[in-house]
Enzyme design. Structure first.
Site, PDB file in Angstrom:
ATOM      1  N   TYR A 236       0.385   4.972   0.769  1.00  0.00           N
ATOM      2  CA  TYR A 236       1.253   4.396  -0.265  1.00  0.00           C
ATOM      3  C   TYR A 236       2.601   5.103  -0.323  1.00  0.00           C
ATOM      4  CZ  TYR A 236      -3.063   2.179  -1.971  1.00  0.00           C
ATOM      5  OH  TYR A 236      -4.216   1.468  -2.091  1.00  0.00           O
TER       6      TYR A 236
ATOM      7  N   TYR B 254     -17.136   2.011  -0.720  1.00  0.00           N
ATOM      8  CA  TYR B 254     -16.166   2.961  -0.186  1.00  0.00           C
ATOM      9  C   TYR B 254     -15.759   3.985  -1.243  1.00  0.00           C
ATOM     10  CZ  TYR B 254     -11.748   4.891   1.445  1.00  0.00           C
ATOM     11  OH  TYR B 254     -10.744   5.754   1.792  1.00  0.00           O
TER      12      TYR B 254
END
Length: 168
Positions: A132, A26
């Site tokens: 986040y 990824y």
């Protein structure tokens, strides 16, 4: 859908190795993965574990993990938790598993009287940065990560006058 978080066991080593490789794919860093599975297992589950892993499951199937370890804040005089890696398989994203993994780490930090939970994120990973920030994390733009590894690490460790951790 049933979501659960559990501590990894030595039997999870093949799963952990697979998740690490999936994370590296990824992040476009698959060529950087060089660990030996047996050594990884010894470092995670041996006599002196260097890190811990929690596994995130959806309906009993592992779909993500978080690998972390303790650091220490001299200014706070307390330990912290450093999240080295967090990964949720693409098909499980949006399920709440990533948030649950981070929430479990935050709970561990509180249980262990830690001053903070921190991690690094790649600059290009805007989806993760946004995620986040929604959880209350903030960018630490005033800090720059430094690293010494490979031949430079060996060379630094072999500096004259340094033996057994004591200066000559």
């Amino acid at each position: 859908m049933t979501l659960s978080i559990r501590s990894a066991t030595p039997q999870d080593l093949p799963l952990i190795a697979d998740l690490i490789r999936a994370l590296a794919d990824y992040e476009k860093l698959a060529d950087a993965v060089r660990f030996d599975d047996a050594v990884l297992g010894a470092k995670l589950f041996g006599a002196r574990p260097y890190a811990e892993v929690i596994i995130g499951e959806l309906d009993g199937t592992a779909q993500g993990f978080a690998l972390f370890f303790h650091n220490f804040s001299t200014f706070e005089g307390k330990p912290g938790i450093y999240l080295e890696d967090l990964f949720v398989r693409p098909e499980a994203r949006g399920s709440g598993l990533g948030k649950a993994l981070l929430a479990r780490l935050a709970a561990l930090a509180v249980e262990r009287d830690c001053a903070r939970l921190e991690w690094s994120v790649l600059d290009w990973n805007e989806p993760a940065i946004g995620f986040y920030k929604k959880l209350g994390a903030r960018l630490m733009d005033e800090w720059t990560v430094m690293r010494v590894d490979g031949a430079d690490l060996a060379r630094l460790g072999a500096e004259p006058g340094v033996e057994g951790g004591k200066s000559a």
